[in-house]
Design a protein around this motif. Structure first.
Motif, PDB file in Angstrom:
ATOM      1  N   GLY A 123      74.329  28.104 -26.616  1.00  0.00           N
ATOM      2  CA  GLY A 123      74.811  29.135 -27.526  1.00  0.00           C
ATOM      3  C   GLY A 123      75.647  30.197 -26.839  1.00  0.00           C
ATOM      4  N   ALA A 124      75.347  30.427 -25.548  1.00  0.00           N
ATOM      5  CA  ALA A 124      76.075  31.455 -24.796  1.00  0.00           C
ATOM      6  C   ALA A 124      77.296  30.896 -24.079  1.00  0.00           C
ATOM      7  N   GLY A 125      77.531  29.598 -24.188  1.00  0.00           N
ATOM      8  CA  GLY A 125      78.690  28.997 -23.539  1.00  0.00           C
ATOM      9  C   GLY A 125      78.521  28.761 -22.057  1.00  0.00           C
ATOM     10  N   MET A 126      77.260  28.683 -21.609  1.00  0.00           N
ATOM     11  CA  MET A 126      76.978  28.463 -20.192  1.00  0.00           C
ATOM     12  C   MET A 126      76.556  27.023 -19.952  1.00  0.00           C
ATOM     13  N   SER A 127      76.676  26.575 -18.709  1.00  0.00           N
ATOM     14  CA  SER A 127      76.085  25.302 -18.320  1.00  0.00           C
ATOM     15  C   SER A 127      74.595  25.513 -18.107  1.00  0.00           C
ATOM     16  N   SER A 128      73.849  24.426 -17.984  1.00  0.00           N
ATOM     17  CA  SER A 128      72.395  24.554 -17.881  1.00  0.00           C
ATOM     18  C   SER A 128      71.813  23.498 -16.962  1.00  0.00           C
ATOM     19  N   ILE A 129      70.707  23.870 -16.328  1.00  0.00           N
ATOM     20  CA  ILE A 129      69.943  22.944 -15.493  1.00  0.00           C
ATOM     21  C   ILE A 129      68.523  22.922 -16.033  1.00  0.00           C
ATOM     22  N   GLY A 130      68.091  21.763 -16.498  1.00  0.00           N
ATOM     23  CA  GLY A 130      66.716  21.608 -16.939  1.00  0.00           C
ATOM     24  C   GLY A 130      65.858  21.142 -15.786  1.00  0.00           C
ATOM     25  N   VAL A 131      64.696  21.763 -15.596  1.00  0.00           N
ATOM     26  CA  VAL A 131      63.784  21.337 -14.532  1.00  0.00           C
ATOM     27  C   VAL A 131      62.609  20.604 -15.171  1.00  0.00           C
ATOM     28  N   THR A 132      62.242  19.482 -14.571  1.00  0.00           N
ATOM     29  CA  THR A 132      61.257  18.592 -15.189  1.00  0.00           C
ATOM     30  C   THR A 132      59.828  18.879 -14.762  1.00  0.00           C
ATOM     31  N   TYR A 133      59.616  19.870 -13.888  1.00  0.00           N
ATOM     32  CA  TYR A 133      58.265  20.119 -13.366  1.00  0.00           C
ATOM     33  C   TYR A 133      57.511  21.174 -14.170  1.00  0.00           C
ATOM     34  N   GLY A 134      58.088  21.637 -15.302  1.00  0.00           N
ATOM     35  CA  GLY A 134      57.475  22.692 -16.090  1.00  0.00           C
ATOM     36  C   GLY A 134      56.799  22.184 -17.342  1.00  0.00           C
ATOM     37  N   VAL A 135      57.047  22.868 -18.460  1.00  0.00           N
ATOM     38  CA  VAL A 135      56.303  22.626 -19.695  1.00  0.00           C
ATOM     39  C   VAL A 135      56.832  21.442 -20.498  1.00  0.00           C
ATOM     40  N   HIS A 136      58.136  21.380 -20.730  1.00  0.00           N
ATOM     41  CA  HIS A 136      58.678  20.341 -21.598  1.00  0.00           C
ATOM     42  C   HIS A 136      58.951  19.057 -20.836  1.00  0.00           C
ATOM     43  N   SER A 137      58.788  17.953 -21.541  1.00  0.00           N
ATOM     44  CA  SER A 137      58.969  16.636 -20.934  1.00  0.00           C
ATOM     45  C   SER A 137      60.450  16.335 -20.719  1.00  0.00           C
TER      46      SER A 137
END
Length: 220
Positions: free
Chosen positions: A179-193
């Motif tokens: 929504g903010a027009g940024m790139s993103s890095i998802g980390v897999t060691y947290g809450v969501h699968s």
């Protein structure tokens, strides 16, 4: 030209989800509310506290019981989690943050925690000095996944969306970045699968904080 990396807090920098579940359970016990299974509580991590309690209790956010739960949660969390916060920092986080700063990146936190609680956790974890800005859910009108938190950080640090990346462990973080027009890095060691994160469409997906640092370095 300023460049920044924005981080989620719980489940991204500090391994607090177990403590959050324990705190919820303690709040329910103190208020003589029915027990709630841990998976239902864990599923709300990443939401602001009023929304999380309302969802778990199956009620509206403006119900008095929600405000009571939120108030009790904050004091209970400080007693349960803050004393052990330094031990809950994910491997590689402190060195990784310092490495990013040395490479010229401004660092910030955008969290669904109230800012007072976020600041207290960062201080207890020994991480606060690494960040130029901390934005909590009570400092915006629409918290994550709405992009407002991201926009606030970008404005404070004078960074354009094209020169920012959001790092988080939930779809709320990824969607905020979109929504903010940024790139993103998802980390897999947290809450969501992994499947949940992929469903939100992160720019990159990594399984360690070292992977975060390496990915930021490669894309900068």
């Amino acid at each position: 030209m300023n460049r920044c990396v924005i981080f989620d807090l719980d489940g991204t920098l500090v391994d607090t989800p177990r403590g959050i579940v324990t705190t919820f359970a303690e709040v329910f016990a103190q208020l003589d509310l029915p027990e709630v299974d841990s998976s239902s509580i864990r599923a709300t991590i990443g939401l602001p506290l009023p929304a999380a309690f309302a969802k778990v209790l199956g009620t509206a956010q403006d119900e008095p019981v929600v405000a009571t739960c939120v108030e009790l949660y904050q004091s209970t969390f400080r007693g349960i989690v803050l004393p052990v916060a330094a031990q809950l920092v994910f491997p590689g986080v402190l060195d990784g943050l310092r490495s990013l700063r040395e490479d010229g990146f401004l660092l910030a936190v955008a969290t669904s925690k109230f800012v007072r609680n976020a600041e207290a956790l960062l201080v207890a974890a020994g991480l606060r000095e690494e960040f130029s800005a901390v934005v909590g859910a009570d400092q915006v009108t629409k918290p994550k996944p709405d992009p407002e938190s991201g926009f606030v950080v970008l404005q404070r640090l004078d960074v354009s969306p094209a020169n920012a990346v959001m790092v988080g462990d939930t779809t709320h973080d990824v969607l905020m970045a979109h929504g903010a027009g940024m790139s993103s890095i998802g980390v897999t060691y947290g809450v969501h699968s992994v499947d949940q994160l992929l469903g939100a469409g992160p720019t990159w997906l990594v399984d360690s904080f070292a992977g975060v640092v390496a990915t930021v370095g490669e894309c900068s």
